[in-house]
Design a protein around this motif. Structure first.
Motif, short mmCIF file in Angstrom:
data_model
loop_
_atom_site.label_atom_id
_atom_site.label_comp_id
_atom_site.label_asym_id
_atom_site.label_seq_id
_atom_site.Cartn_x
_atom_site.Cartn_y
_atom_site.Cartn_z
N ARG A 38 -96.73 29.07 -57.50
CA ARG A 38 -97.61 29.52 -56.42
C ARG A 38 -99.02 28.96 -56.62
O ARG A 38 -99.43 28.65 -57.73
N GLN A 39 -99.70 28.85 -55.50
CA GLN A 39 -101.06 28.31 -55.54
C GLN A 39 -101.93 29.05 -54.54
O GLN A 39 -101.62 29.09 -53.34
N ALA A 40 -103.00 29.65 -55.03
CA ALA A 40 -103.98 30.30 -54.18
C ALA A 40 -105.11 29.32 -53.90
O ALA A 40 -105.31 28.36 -54.65
N PRO A 41 -105.85 29.55 -52.82
CA PRO A 41 -106.94 28.63 -52.49
C PRO A 41 -107.93 28.47 -53.63
O PRO A 41 -108.38 29.46 -54.23
N GLY A 42 -108.25 27.24 -53.95
CA GLY A 42 -109.23 26.97 -55.00
C GLY A 42 -108.70 27.10 -56.41
O GLY A 42 -109.46 26.96 -57.37
N LYS A 43 -107.42 27.36 -56.55
CA LYS A 43 -106.84 27.54 -57.87
C LYS A 43 -105.72 26.53 -58.10
O LYS A 43 -105.18 25.96 -57.16
N GLN A 44 -105.39 26.36 -59.37
CA GLN A 44 -104.30 25.44 -59.71
C GLN A 44 -102.96 26.10 -59.43
O GLN A 44 -102.83 27.32 -59.44
N ARG A 45 -101.97 25.26 -59.19
CA ARG A 45 -100.62 25.76 -59.02
C ARG A 45 -100.15 26.34 -60.35
O ARG A 45 -100.34 25.74 -61.40
N GLU A 46 -99.51 27.50 -60.28
CA GLU A 46 -99.06 28.16 -61.50
C GLU A 46 -97.59 28.52 -61.41
O GLU A 46 -97.06 28.78 -60.33
N LEU A 47 -96.96 28.57 -62.57
CA LEU A 47 -95.56 28.93 -62.64
C LEU A 47 -95.39 30.42 -62.39
O LEU A 47 -96.15 31.24 -62.90
N VAL A 48 -94.39 30.75 -61.59
CA VAL A 48 -94.04 32.15 -61.36
C VAL A 48 -92.77 32.49 -62.13
O VAL A 48 -92.74 33.45 -62.90
N ALA A 49 -91.73 31.69 -61.92
CA ALA A 49 -90.46 31.94 -62.60
C ALA A 49 -89.59 30.69 -62.52
O ALA A 49 -89.71 29.91 -61.58
N PRO A 105 -75.18 5.55 -62.03
CA PRO A 105 -76.17 5.68 -63.10
C PRO A 105 -76.92 6.99 -62.95
O PRO A 105 -77.05 7.52 -61.86
N PHE A 106 -77.43 7.50 -64.07
CA PHE A 106 -78.09 8.79 -64.07
C PHE A 106 -79.43 8.69 -63.33
O PHE A 106 -80.26 7.84 -63.64
N GLN A 107 -79.63 9.56 -62.36
CA GLN A 107 -80.86 9.56 -61.58
C GLN A 107 -81.27 11.00 -61.29
O GLN A 107 -80.49 11.79 -60.76
N LEU A 108 -82.50 11.30 -61.64
CA LEU A 108 -83.06 12.62 -61.39
C LEU A 108 -84.09 12.56 -60.27
O LEU A 108 -84.74 11.54 -60.06
N SER A 109 -84.23 13.68 -59.57
CA SER A 109 -85.27 13.81 -58.56
C SER A 109 -86.00 15.14 -58.80
O SER A 109 -85.37 16.19 -58.79
N ASN A 110 -87.29 15.06 -59.00
CA ASN A 110 -88.11 16.26 -59.16
C ASN A 110 -88.62 16.62 -57.76
O ASN A 110 -89.58 16.05 -57.27
N SER A 111 -87.96 17.56 -57.12
CA SER A 111 -88.16 17.81 -55.70
C SER A 111 -88.94 19.10 -55.45
O SER A 111 -88.66 20.13 -56.06
N TRP A 112 -89.90 19.00 -54.54
CA TRP A 112 -90.72 20.14 -54.15
C TRP A 112 -90.58 20.42 -52.66
O TRP A 112 -90.46 19.50 -51.85
N GLY A 113 -90.64 21.69 -52.32
CA GLY A 113 -90.69 22.06 -50.92
C GLY A 113 -92.13 22.08 -50.44
O GLY A 113 -93.07 21.83 -51.21
N GLN A 114 -92.31 22.37 -49.16
CA GLN A 114 -93.65 22.38 -48.57
C GLN A 114 -94.33 23.74 -48.71
O GLN A 114 -95.52 23.87 -48.41
N GLY A 115 -93.61 24.72 -49.16
CA GLY A 115 -94.21 26.00 -49.46
C GLY A 115 -94.09 27.02 -48.35
O GLY A 115 -93.91 26.68 -47.18
N THR A 116 -94.19 28.28 -48.74
CA THR A 116 -94.20 29.38 -47.80
C THR A 116 -95.30 30.35 -48.24
O THR A 116 -95.45 30.65 -49.43
N GLN A 117 -96.09 30.80 -47.29
CA GLN A 117 -97.26 31.60 -47.64
C GLN A 117 -96.92 33.08 -47.76
O GLN A 117 -96.18 33.63 -46.96
N VAL A 118 -97.48 33.68 -48.79
CA VAL A 118 -97.32 35.11 -49.03
C VAL A 118 -98.71 35.75 -49.06
O VAL A 118 -99.57 35.31 -49.82
N THR A 119 -98.88 36.76 -48.24
CA THR A 119 -100.14 37.49 -48.20
C THR A 119 -99.86 38.96 -48.45
O THR A 119 -99.02 39.56 -47.76
N VAL A 120 -100.53 39.53 -49.43
CA VAL A 120 -100.36 40.94 -49.75
C VAL A 120 -101.66 41.67 -49.42
O VAL A 120 -102.70 41.41 -50.02
N SER A 121 -101.58 42.57 -48.45
CA SER A 121 -102.77 43.31 -48.03
C SER A 121 -102.89 44.62 -48.78
O SER A 121 -101.90 45.23 -49.18
N SER A 122 -104.12 45.06 -48.95
CA SER A 122 -104.36 46.32 -49.67
C SER A 122 -104.33 47.51 -48.73
O SER A 122 -104.32 47.37 -47.53
#
Length: 122
Positions: A38-49, A105-122
């Motif tokens: 996950r990545q929040a605005p202005g922050k680096q992408r971080e591992l969740v799981a 032959p062995f070929q790997l692909s490190n694949s990323w999606g475009q993301g989905t936004q999660v907003t948690v309101s208080s």
């Protein structure tokens, strides 16, 4: 080519739950590790799981006990069940898949999606 698509994001109140899904398709022989980041605005992408093809999981300390990662190898899909969500700035959740495109032959692909936004309101 490999395509990875996330779904399930949205707006939820603190304390609520969301379930994210990730589907991989295209040139896939098999999928090794998969993970959520996950990545929040202005922050680096971080591992969740992450989860291996054998089901071994790893979680960031901040989500342990609240989030559960799982996958369906037959369907090339992965899920993230998020419970007891805490108020936070909106973050985009990304799916990552380490795909074996070809065995010989062995070929790997490190694949990323475009993301989905999660907003948690208080």
């Amino acid at each position: 080519q490999v395509q990875v698509v996330e779904s399930g994001g949205g707006l939820v109140q603190a304390g609520g739950s969301l379930r994210l899904s990730c589907a991989a398709s295209g040139s896939i022989f098999s999928i090794n590790a998969m993970g959520w980041y996950r990545q929040a605005p202005g922050k680096q992408r971080e591992l969740v799981a992450t989860i291996t093809s054998g089901g071994v999981t790893n979680y960031a300390d901040s989500v342990k006990g609240r989030f559960t990662i799982s996958r369906d190898n037959a369907k090339n899909t992965m899920y993230l069940q998020m419970n007891s969500l805490k108020p936070a700035a909106p973050a985009v959740y990304y799916c990552n898949a380490i795909v074996v495109v070809h065995a010989i032959p062995f070929q790997l692909s490190n694949s990323w999606g475009q993301g989905t936004q999660v907003t948690v309101s208080s």
